[in-house]
Design a protein around this motif. Sequence first.
Motif, PDB file in Angstrom:
ATOM      1  N   GLY A 101       0.833  -1.211   0.000  1.00  0.00           N
ATOM      2  CA  GLY A 101       0.000   0.000   0.000  1.00  0.00           C
ATOM      3  C   GLY A 101       0.862   1.252   0.000  1.00  0.00           C
ATOM      4  N   ASN A 102       0.208   2.422  -0.130  1.00  0.00           N
ATOM      5  CA  ASN A 102       0.937   3.688  -0.084  1.00  0.00           C
ATOM      6  C   ASN A 102       1.122   4.116   1.372  1.00  0.00           C
ATOM      7  N   ALA A 103       1.914   3.354   2.127  1.00  0.00           N
ATOM      8  CA  ALA A 103       2.115   3.675   3.537  1.00  0.00           C
ATOM      9  C   ALA A 103       3.123   4.809   3.700  1.00  0.00           C
ATOM     10  N   VAL A 127       4.517   0.559  -4.871  1.00  0.00           N
ATOM     11  CA  VAL A 127       4.089   0.005  -6.168  1.00  0.00           C
ATOM     12  C   VAL A 127       3.433   1.138  -6.931  1.00  0.00           C
ATOM     13  N   SER A 128       3.909   1.386  -8.120  1.00  0.00           N
ATOM     14  CA  SER A 128       3.317   2.448  -8.921  1.00  0.00           C
ATOM     15  C   SER A 128       2.848   1.920 -10.256  1.00  0.00           C
ATOM     16  N   GLY A 129       1.830   2.576 -10.771  1.00  0.00           N
ATOM     17  CA  GLY A 129       1.330   2.231 -12.103  1.00  0.00           C
ATOM     18  C   GLY A 129      -0.167   2.049 -12.147  1.00  0.00           C
ATOM     19  N   GLY A 130      -0.798   2.264 -11.005  1.00  0.00           N
ATOM     20  CA  GLY A 130      -2.249   2.154 -10.979  1.00  0.00           C
ATOM     21  C   GLY A 130      -2.701   0.729 -11.215  1.00  0.00           C
ATOM     22  N   GLU A 131      -3.990   0.589 -11.521  1.00  0.00           N
ATOM     23  CA  GLU A 131      -4.587  -0.732 -11.696  1.00  0.00           C
ATOM     24  C   GLU A 131      -3.957  -1.482 -12.862  1.00  0.00           C
ATOM     25  N   VAL A 181      10.957   6.224  -1.174  1.00  0.00           N
ATOM     26  CA  VAL A 181      11.176   6.486  -2.590  1.00  0.00           C
ATOM     27  C   VAL A 181       9.829   6.590  -3.334  1.00  0.00           C
ATOM     28  N   LYS A 182       8.876   5.763  -2.919  1.00  0.00           N
ATOM     29  CA  LYS A 182       7.540   5.875  -3.532  1.00  0.00           C
ATOM     30  C   LYS A 182       6.898   7.209  -3.198  1.00  0.00           C
ATOM     31  N   MET A 183       7.119   7.674  -1.969  1.00  0.00           N
ATOM     32  CA  MET A 183       6.583   8.982  -1.575  1.00  0.00           C
ATOM     33  C   MET A 183       7.149  10.089  -2.451  1.00  0.00           C
ATOM     34  N   VAL A 184       8.463  10.060  -2.654  1.00  0.00           N
ATOM     35  CA  VAL A 184       9.077  11.091  -3.492  1.00  0.00           C
ATOM     36  C   VAL A 184       8.592  10.949  -4.946  1.00  0.00           C
ATOM     37  N   HIS A 185       8.434   9.721  -5.388  1.00  0.00           N
ATOM     38  CA  HIS A 185       7.847   9.481  -6.717  1.00  0.00           C
ATOM     39  C   HIS A 185       6.521  10.242  -6.839  1.00  0.00           C
ATOM     40  N   ASN A 186       5.685  10.120  -5.824  1.00  0.00           N
ATOM     41  CA  ASN A 186       4.387  10.787  -5.883  1.00  0.00           C
ATOM     42  C   ASN A 186       4.524  12.305  -5.853  1.00  0.00           C
ATOM     43  N   GLY A 187       5.501  12.799  -5.092  1.00  0.00           N
ATOM     44  CA  GLY A 187       5.745  14.239  -5.093  1.00  0.00           C
ATOM     45  C   GLY A 187       6.123  14.718  -6.489  1.00  0.00           C
ATOM     46  N   ILE A 188       6.998  13.985  -7.132  1.00  0.00           N
ATOM     47  CA  ILE A 188       7.393  14.335  -8.497  1.00  0.00           C
ATOM     48  C   ILE A 188       6.172  14.251  -9.427  1.00  0.00           C
ATOM     49  N   GLU A 189       5.350  13.257  -9.179  1.00  0.00           N
ATOM     50  CA  GLU A 189       4.101  13.106  -9.962  1.00  0.00           C
ATOM     51  C   GLU A 189       3.241  14.378  -9.831  1.00  0.00           C
ATOM     52  N   TYR A 190       3.148  14.906  -8.631  1.00  0.00           N
ATOM     53  CA  TYR A 190       2.384  16.153  -8.421  1.00  0.00           C
ATOM     54  C   TYR A 190       3.006  17.295  -9.236  1.00  0.00           C
ATOM     55  N   ALA A 191       4.340  17.424  -9.144  1.00  0.00           N
ATOM     56  CA  ALA A 191       5.017  18.529  -9.839  1.00  0.00           C
ATOM     57  C   ALA A 191       4.841  18.395 -11.345  1.00  0.00           C
ATOM     58  N   GLU A 258      -7.872  17.258  -6.127  1.00  0.00           N
ATOM     59  CA  GLU A 258      -7.884  16.564  -4.841  1.00  0.00           C
ATOM     60  C   GLU A 258      -6.558  15.842  -4.609  1.00  0.00           C
ATOM     61  N   GLN A 259      -6.417  15.267  -3.443  1.00  0.00           N
ATOM     62  CA  GLN A 259      -5.210  14.476  -3.180  1.00  0.00           C
ATOM     63  C   GLN A 259      -5.461  13.521  -2.023  1.00  0.00           C
ATOM     64  N   LYS A 260      -4.759  12.399  -2.095  1.00  0.00           N
ATOM     65  CA  LYS A 260      -4.870  11.449  -0.996  1.00  0.00           C
ATOM     66  C   LYS A 260      -3.797  11.697   0.051  1.00  0.00           C
ATOM     67  N   GLY A 261      -2.822  12.535  -0.249  1.00  0.00           N
ATOM     68  CA  GLY A 261      -1.914  12.954   0.810  1.00  0.00           C
ATOM     69  C   GLY A 261      -0.448  12.615   0.638  1.00  0.00           C
ATOM     70  N   THR A 262      -0.108  11.837  -0.382  1.00  0.00           N
ATOM     71  CA  THR A 262       1.309  11.477  -0.507  1.00  0.00           C
ATOM     72  C   THR A 262       2.168  12.683  -0.906  1.00  0.00           C
ATOM     73  N   ALA A 286      -0.682  24.421  -5.049  1.00  0.00           N
ATOM     74  CA  ALA A 286      -1.587  24.796  -6.145  1.00  0.00           C
ATOM     75  C   ALA A 286      -2.870  23.968  -6.063  1.00  0.00           C
ATOM     76  N   ARG A 287      -2.726  22.697  -5.667  1.00  0.00           N
ATOM     77  CA  ARG A 287      -3.937  21.870  -5.482  1.00  0.00           C
ATOM     78  C   ARG A 287      -4.787  22.453  -4.363  1.00  0.00           C
ATOM     79  N   SER A 288      -4.112  22.854  -3.261  1.00  0.00           N
ATOM     80  CA  SER A 288      -4.870  23.434  -2.144  1.00  0.00           C
ATOM     81  C   SER A 288      -5.586  24.689  -2.588  1.00  0.00           C
ATOM     82  N   CYS A 367       5.713   2.958 -13.884  1.00  0.00           N
ATOM     83  CA  CYS A 367       5.161   3.937 -12.933  1.00  0.00           C
ATOM     84  C   CYS A 367       4.543   5.131 -13.643  1.00  0.00           C
ATOM     85  N   ILE A 368       3.870   5.961 -12.843  1.00  0.00           N
ATOM     86  CA  ILE A 368       3.159   7.114 -13.392  1.00  0.00           C
ATOM     87  C   ILE A 368       4.135   8.155 -13.959  1.00  0.00           C
ATOM     88  N   ILE A 369       5.316   8.294 -13.377  1.00  0.00           N
ATOM     89  CA  ILE A 369       6.250   9.318 -13.866  1.00  0.00           C
ATOM     90  C   ILE A 369       7.252   8.753 -14.863  1.00  0.00           C
TER      91      ILE A 369
HETATM   92  C1  6PG Z   1       1.001   5.567  -8.589  1.00  0.00           C
HETATM   93  C2  6PG Z   1       0.233   6.736  -7.987  1.00  0.00           C
HETATM   94  C3  6PG Z   1      -0.746   6.294  -6.967  1.00  0.00           C
HETATM   95  C4  6PG Z   1      -1.484   7.439  -6.276  1.00  0.00           C
HETATM   96  C5  6PG Z   1      -2.374   8.230  -7.159  1.00  0.00           C
HETATM   97  C6  6PG Z   1      -3.288   9.209  -6.445  1.00  0.00           C
HETATM   98  O1  6PG Z   1       2.217   5.659  -8.560  1.00  0.00           O
HETATM   99  O2  6PG Z   1       0.380   4.624  -9.095  1.00  0.00           O
HETATM  100  O3  6PG Z   1       1.138   7.596  -7.392  1.00  0.00           O
HETATM  101  O4  6PG Z   1      -0.047   5.551  -6.018  1.00  0.00           O
HETATM  102  O5  6PG Z   1      -2.273   6.911  -5.284  1.00  0.00           O
HETATM  103  O6  6PG Z   1      -1.651   8.874  -8.126  1.00  0.00           O
HETATM  104  O7  6PG Z   1      -2.595  10.163  -5.702  1.00  0.00           O
HETATM  105  P1  6PG Z   1      -3.336  11.491  -5.191  1.00  0.00           P
HETATM  106  O8  6PG Z   1      -4.742  11.119  -4.865  1.00  0.00           O
HETATM  107  O9  6PG Z   1      -2.601  11.959  -3.998  1.00  0.00           O
HETATM  108  O10 6PG Z   1      -3.283  12.449  -6.340  1.00  0.00           O
END
Ligand code: 6PG
Length: 478
Positions: A101-103, A127-131, A181-191, A258-262, A286-288, A367-369
């Motif tokens: 999970g995204n712990a 784990v990145s890449g969605g479903e 590292v997954k957390m930073v991945h998600n940060g980069i994903e946001y940017a 929106e965001q889930k918080g990573t 910017a999301r906020s 992965c997403i990025i």
């Molecule tokens: C991934 C994503 C995934 C993340 C979503 C939603 O690598 O597959 O990072 O783990 O949960 O992208 O993130 P937010 O809801 O915070 O935008």
Amino acid sequence: GSANIGVTGLAVMGRNLARNLARHGHRVAVHNRTYARTESLVAEHGDEGTFVPSESLADFVDSLQKPRVVIVMVKAGPGTDAVIDELVPLLEEGDIVVDTGNAHFADTRRREEALKAQGLHFVGCGVSGGEEGALLGPSIMPGGSKWAYDRLGPMFESIAAQVDGTPCCTHVGPDGAGHFVKMVHNGIEYADMQLIAEAYDLLRQGLGATPAEIAEIFRGWNEGDLESFLIEITVDVLSHVDARTGQAFVDVVQDQAEQKGTGRWTVQNALELGVPITGIAEATFARSLSGHADQRLAAQQAFGSGVQAGWVAAEDREAFTEDVRAALYASKVVAYAQGFDHIQAGSEEFGWDIDRGRTATIWRGGCIIRARFLDRIREAYDANPELESLLVAPYFAEAVQNGADSWRRVVVAAATNGIATPAFSSSLAYYDGLRRDRLPAALIQGLRDLFGAHTYRRVDAEGSFHTLWAGDKSETNS
Ligand code: 6PG
């Protein structure tokens, strides 16, 4: 037991991971709190490989070969602790619990320590890449012990995305390193997404272009240095027409991200470690900002929108588009450079010894990025593992320098025409700040010393100094 690996938690991510494992010839024990889900998985996909279903957690554990590998795929948070608490009494020394999970990495560190005390291995695994990634090949970022990786690594490498024959999975480092590292991945994903959104906004307002036209511009960009999954799906989203209204889809979606918080975790931790990940922070803020509907309405009523739409003259359209592309690329380089700095800082703080080149390698696919230029990042760290900043690696230095004029023109145009480009602007500010010979931080030091005797260091002498501001302004040395 006969199963090689088990998955508990069969919502869509767990289900797809289990199927991916089964499709690669692993015998997969499956379990879910409500048995119906387990049954439907086996009924619908049983022909894809070998599943060993169990109704109870005890039977599930019994169905596994020792040392057991149990993947826990539940929504991050207290649920993870609940499953672990249930699992632990059923396990034996040497067994491995994997949390995909995204712990938060701090939770992972805590859990790893607790399980270690009981002779168990706990692997926090990004784990990145969605479903779709989970099913067809994700990027996998496992932390935990080397011993655990020796056991589960080959299985994970077999189901990960592969790029040029190299799996997008490696042992990132001990305890929480994988989730960090997954957390930073998600940060980069946001940017990355914020930068794409700003580029779209500039093209739309500057050129007066339609979403469909902008989709075609992005399609062209995806042939070059910017080639990446996020640019590719930007084409899909921008060209999509809403069936209900016939309008561009992007115009019928509420403009509140929106965001889930990573992303928030990334920024919080960067503040603690003192790493200026300004692009990621601006993207998160910017999301906020987008979410504060009432304040936005009040400001709109007070000031009106400042946007001067359609300012780009017909003959300048191509040049402007190219400027936006170059600015996007340069800003993206900054976002990744900051992310890799953050990984380095975390690695030093927690003694993880994370290899940044290998991290870039496992982000090339799945992965997403994922992006073409991750190969360049890998090359940069392979050439110099101690690289001070990705920005100064030859390839990126050239990219940023070549793009600098475009970058400035775009930021100026945005400011002049009332378009907020927090990520473009802050990345440029980062670049200019980092390269300055003398920063005005010296003045801040002076102010701090005056009002609080916080002391300063001198350019020409060792030690800490304080000026007697209220007295004769002589200097004392400590
Ligand atoms: C991934 C994503 C995934 C993340 C979503 C939603 O690598 O597959 O990072 O783990 O949960 O992208 O993130 P937010 O809801 O915070 O935008």
